[in-house]
Scaffold this motif. Structure first.
Motif, PDB file in Angstrom:
ATOM      1  N   GLU A 172      -6.444 -41.854  51.836  1.00 19.27           N
ATOM      2  CA  GLU A 172      -6.114 -43.089  51.668  1.00 19.27           C
ATOM      3  C   GLU A 172      -4.597 -43.141  51.007  1.00 19.27           C
ATOM      4  OE1 GLU A 172      -5.454 -44.888  48.739  1.00 19.27           O
ATOM      5  OE2 GLU A 172      -6.160 -43.014  47.500  1.00 19.27           O
TER       6      GLU A 172
ATOM      7  N   GLY B 168      -7.497 -48.558  47.598  1.00 18.46           N
ATOM      8  CA  GLY B 168      -7.672 -47.172  47.791  1.00 18.46           C
ATOM      9  C   GLY B 168      -9.297 -46.925  47.549  1.00 18.46           C
TER      10      GLY B 168
ATOM     11  N   ASP C  39      -8.932 -41.600  40.337  1.00 21.96           N
ATOM     12  CA  ASP C  39      -8.489 -42.633  39.744  1.00 21.96           C
ATOM     13  C   ASP C  39      -7.520 -43.319  40.308  1.00 21.96           C
ATOM     14  OD1 ASP C  39      -7.089 -44.169  38.140  1.00 21.96           O
ATOM     15  OD2 ASP C  39      -7.079 -42.499  36.453  1.00 21.96           O
ATOM     16  N   ILE C  40      -7.966 -44.210  41.317  1.00 19.92           N
ATOM     17  CA  ILE C  40      -7.146 -44.887  42.298  1.00 19.92           C
ATOM     18  C   ILE C  40      -7.097 -46.423  42.229  1.00 19.92           C
ATOM     19  CG2 ILE C  40      -7.113 -42.979  43.664  1.00 19.92           C
ATOM     20  CD1 ILE C  40      -9.040 -44.246  45.676  1.00 19.92           C
ATOM     21  N   ASP C  41      -6.100 -47.151  43.016  1.00 15.40           N
ATOM     22  CA  ASP C  41      -6.252 -48.582  43.066  1.00 15.40           C
ATOM     23  C   ASP C  41      -7.422 -49.317  43.590  1.00 15.40           C
ATOM     24  OD1 ASP C  41      -5.368 -48.420  45.644  1.00 15.40           O
ATOM     25  OD2 ASP C  41      -4.179 -50.661  45.095  1.00 15.40           O
TER      26      ASP C  41
ATOM     27  N   ARG D 225       1.857 -56.098  35.953  1.00 11.91           N
ATOM     28  CA  ARG D 225       0.601 -55.327  35.799  1.00 11.91           C
ATOM     29  C   ARG D 225      -0.450 -56.312  35.540  1.00 11.91           C
ATOM     30  NH1 ARG D 225       0.497 -49.561  35.357  1.00 11.91           N
ATOM     31  NH2 ARG D 225       2.693 -48.890  35.394  1.00 11.91           N
TER      32      ARG D 225
ATOM     33  N   GLU E 128      -6.773 -57.365  41.229  1.00 10.67           N
ATOM     34  CA  GLU E 128      -7.720 -56.504  41.361  1.00 10.67           C
ATOM     35  C   GLU E 128      -9.205 -56.950  41.107  1.00 10.67           C
ATOM     36  OE1 GLU E 128      -5.655 -52.138  41.231  1.00 10.67           O
ATOM     37  OE2 GLU E 128      -5.831 -53.047  39.069  1.00 10.67           O
TER      38      GLU E 128
ATOM     39  N   ARG F 273       6.559 -42.458  42.053  1.00 10.75           N
ATOM     40  CA  ARG F 273       7.009 -43.160  40.794  1.00 10.75           C
ATOM     41  C   ARG F 273       7.475 -41.718  39.987  1.00 10.75           C
ATOM     42  NH1 ARG F 273       4.386 -41.875  36.360  1.00 10.75           N
ATOM     43  NH2 ARG F 273       2.160 -42.638  36.019  1.00 10.75           N
TER      44      ARG F 273
ATOM     45  N   TYR G 141       1.199 -44.248  46.345  1.00  8.18           N
ATOM     46  CA  TYR G 141       0.181 -43.669  45.735  1.00  8.18           C
ATOM     47  C   TYR G 141      -0.728 -43.182  46.724  1.00  8.18           C
ATOM     48  CZ  TYR G 141       1.802 -45.597  41.147  1.00  8.18           C
ATOM     49  OH  TYR G 141       2.393 -46.054  39.962  1.00  8.18           O
ATOM     50  N   GLY G 142      -1.282 -41.794  46.767  1.00  4.41           N
ATOM     51  CA  GLY G 142      -2.123 -41.720  47.674  1.00  4.41           C
ATOM     52  C   GLY G 142      -2.917 -40.570  47.390  1.00  4.41           C
TER      53      GLY G 142
ATOM     54  N   GLU H 191      -1.886 -46.194  49.270  1.00  5.99           N
ATOM     55  CA  GLU H 191      -1.302 -47.736  49.129  1.00  5.99           C
ATOM     56  C   GLU H 191       0.058 -47.707  48.565  1.00  5.99           C
ATOM     57  OE1 GLU H 191      -3.207 -50.496  49.689  1.00  5.99           O
ATOM     58  OE2 GLU H 191      -4.928 -49.289  50.530  1.00  5.99           O
TER      59      GLU H 191
ATOM     60  N   TYR I 286       0.179 -36.113  38.539  1.00  3.33           N
ATOM     61  CA  TYR I 286       0.313 -36.515  39.857  1.00  3.33           C
ATOM     62  C   TYR I 286       1.081 -35.476  40.717  1.00  3.33           C
ATOM     63  CZ  TYR I 286      -0.748 -41.486  39.107  1.00  3.33           C
ATOM     64  OH  TYR I 286      -1.073 -42.705  38.783  1.00  3.33           O
TER      65      TYR I 286
ATOM     66  N   VAL J 293       1.277 -49.418  45.756  1.00  2.00           N
ATOM     67  CA  VAL J 293       0.504 -50.071  44.578  1.00  2.00           C
ATOM     68  C   VAL J 293       1.459 -50.900  44.140  1.00  2.00           C
ATOM     69  CG1 VAL J 293      -0.774 -49.715  42.478  1.00  2.00           C
ATOM     70  CG2 VAL J 293      -0.975 -48.058  44.359  1.00  2.00           C
TER      71      VAL J 293
ATOM     72  N   ARG K 171       6.189 -40.135  33.721  1.00  2.00           N
ATOM     73  CA  ARG K 171       6.320 -40.612  32.318  1.00  2.00           C
ATOM     74  C   ARG K 171       6.411 -39.531  31.455  1.00  2.00           C
ATOM     75  NH1 ARG K 171       1.720 -44.471  33.257  1.00  2.00           N
ATOM     76  NH2 ARG K 171       2.562 -46.183  34.304  1.00  2.00           N
TER      77      ARG K 171
ATOM     78  N   SER L  28      -3.390 -37.414  42.462  1.00  2.00           N
ATOM     79  CA  SER L  28      -2.834 -38.093  43.682  1.00  2.00           C
ATOM     80  C   SER L  28      -1.720 -37.713  43.830  1.00  2.00           C
ATOM     81  CB  SER L  28      -2.902 -39.528  43.000  1.00  2.00           C
ATOM     82  OG  SER L  28      -4.285 -39.989  43.269  1.00  2.00           O
TER      83      SER L  28
ATOM     84  N   LYS M  75      -9.190 -47.348  31.743  1.00  2.00           N
ATOM     85  CA  LYS M  75      -9.808 -46.253  32.757  1.00  2.00           C
ATOM     86  C   LYS M  75      -9.316 -44.724  32.203  1.00  2.00           C
ATOM     87  CE  LYS M  75      -7.268 -46.423  36.335  1.00  2.00           C
ATOM     88  NZ  LYS M  75      -6.491 -46.702  37.499  1.00  2.00           N
TER      89      LYS M  75
HETATM   90  P1  5GP Z   1       0.137 -45.453  37.081  1.00  2.00           P
HETATM   91  O1  5GP Z   1       1.759 -45.752  37.746  1.00  2.00           O
HETATM   92  O2  5GP Z   1      -0.236 -46.352  35.969  1.00  2.00           O
HETATM   93  O3  5GP Z   1      -0.278 -44.100  37.033  1.00  2.00           O
HETATM   94  O4  5GP Z   1      -0.880 -46.017  38.371  1.00  2.00           O
HETATM   95  C1  5GP Z   1      -0.493 -47.033  38.847  1.00  2.00           C
HETATM   96  C2  5GP Z   1      -1.771 -47.648  39.716  1.00  2.00           C
HETATM   97  O5  5GP Z   1      -2.058 -46.629  40.946  1.00  2.00           O
HETATM   98  C3  5GP Z   1      -3.274 -47.245  38.972  1.00  2.00           C
HETATM   99  O6  5GP Z   1      -3.736 -48.337  39.508  1.00  2.00           O
HETATM  100  C4  5GP Z   1      -3.791 -46.052  39.807  1.00  2.00           C
HETATM  101  O7  5GP Z   1      -5.225 -46.323  39.973  1.00  2.00           O
HETATM  102  C5  5GP Z   1      -3.233 -46.244  41.236  1.00  2.00           C
HETATM  103  N1  5GP Z   1      -3.059 -44.953  41.827  1.00  2.00           N
HETATM  104  C6  5GP Z   1      -3.057 -43.664  41.295  1.00  2.00           C
HETATM  105  N2  5GP Z   1      -3.211 -42.751  42.240  1.00  2.00           N
HETATM  106  C7  5GP Z   1      -3.564 -43.534  43.506  1.00  2.00           C
HETATM  107  C8  5GP Z   1      -4.102 -42.911  44.543  1.00  2.00           C
HETATM  108  O8  5GP Z   1      -3.913 -41.663  44.919  1.00  2.00           O
HETATM  109  N3  5GP Z   1      -4.312 -43.925  45.669  1.00  2.00           N
HETATM  110  C9  5GP Z   1      -4.278 -45.262  45.269  1.00  2.00           C
HETATM  111  N4  5GP Z   1      -4.599 -45.996  46.086  1.00  2.00           N
HETATM  112  N5  5GP Z   1      -3.901 -45.558  44.051  1.00  2.00           N
HETATM  113  C10 5GP Z   1      -3.782 -44.925  43.109  1.00  2.00           C
END
Ligand code: 5GP
Length: 189
Positions: free
Chosen positions: A70, A105, A100-102, A148, A155, A39, A80-81, A72, A51, A74, A42, A35, A16
């Motif tokens: 939205e 979302g 780029d969301i779950d 994951r 998913e 967390r 995450y939102g 969640e 973020y 996650v 990194r 978003s 992705k």
């Molecule tokens: P990572 O921790 O690897 O950056 O992201 C973990 C997951 O959180 C990924 O599946 C990503 O798509 C999801 N994610 C990131 N931003 C958002 C968001 O704003 N809303 C939702 N619902 N999921 C998100």
């Protein structure tokens, strides 16, 4: 004309991030929607670019104030939102937000904008391949890797809700396919 937006979803490790970067480069005015997340950043991640990193308290306050389009949980205890203010900011700048969301979302966003959103799901060739890709990324512990993988299986069961599905067998082909889909959605030849 109604403002448009694009959501891109995939189990983590399905390619992705690469496809998202490709689209952002190839399809202006597509712009990454940043978003909010609780967390830890990194290494290499920048607050406000990757973020809006915030505390759980801050995040919960924003939930109460209805500031999210939205949100969640996650991963367990990691929120995450998508902030409404982020989407409004991009639209007022004549940009097309790329979210780029779950899965959940993305489905929520799709329900709120049924006529002006395009939802894309990136499918990994297999769970085995996904495992390999996540391992080679080197950012996961044994436990977070398993989390994951479990999440990926979950998913994949939502795939049929999406407007378009791209199987990422070959990254360049997947990128080209995504680009064509988005161009068509935006009405660009
Ligand atoms: P990572 O921790 O690897 O950056 O992201 C973990 C997951 O959180 C990924 O599946 C990503 O798509 C999801 N994610 C990131 N931003 C958002 C968001 O704003 N809303 C939702 N619902 N999921 C998100």
């Amino acid at each position: 004309m109604q403002s448009k937006l694009v959501t891109i979803n995939a189990p983590s490790g399905a390619g992705k991030t690469s496809i998202t970067h490709y689209l952002l480069e190839k399809v202006p005015p597509l712009t990454f929607s940043v978003s909010a997340a609780t967390r830890k950043a990194r290494s290499g991640e920048v607050n406000g670019r990757d973020y809006y990193f915030m505390s759980v308290d801050e995040f919960r306050k924003k939930i109460q104030n209805n500031e999210f389009l939205e949100w969640e949980m996650v991963y367990e205890s990691k929120y995450y939102g998508t902030l409404r203010s982020e989407i409004e900011r991009l639209w007022s700048d004549d940009k097309i937000p790329l979210l780029d969301i779950d899965v959940k979302g993305a489905i929520h966003v799709q329900q709120q904008y049924p006529d002006n959103s395009l939802s894309i799901f990136i499918e990994p060739p297999s769970i085995k391949e996904l495992h390999k890709r996540l391992l080679s990324r080197g950012t996961e512990t044994e436990e977070s890797l398993q989390t994951r993988i479990n999440k990926a299986e979950y998913e994949l069961s939502f795939m049929h809700h999406f407007d378009k599905v791209i199987v990422n067998d070959d990254l360049q082909e997947a990128c080209d396919e995504a680009e064509k889909m988005v161009m068509k959605f935006l009405g660009v030849k």
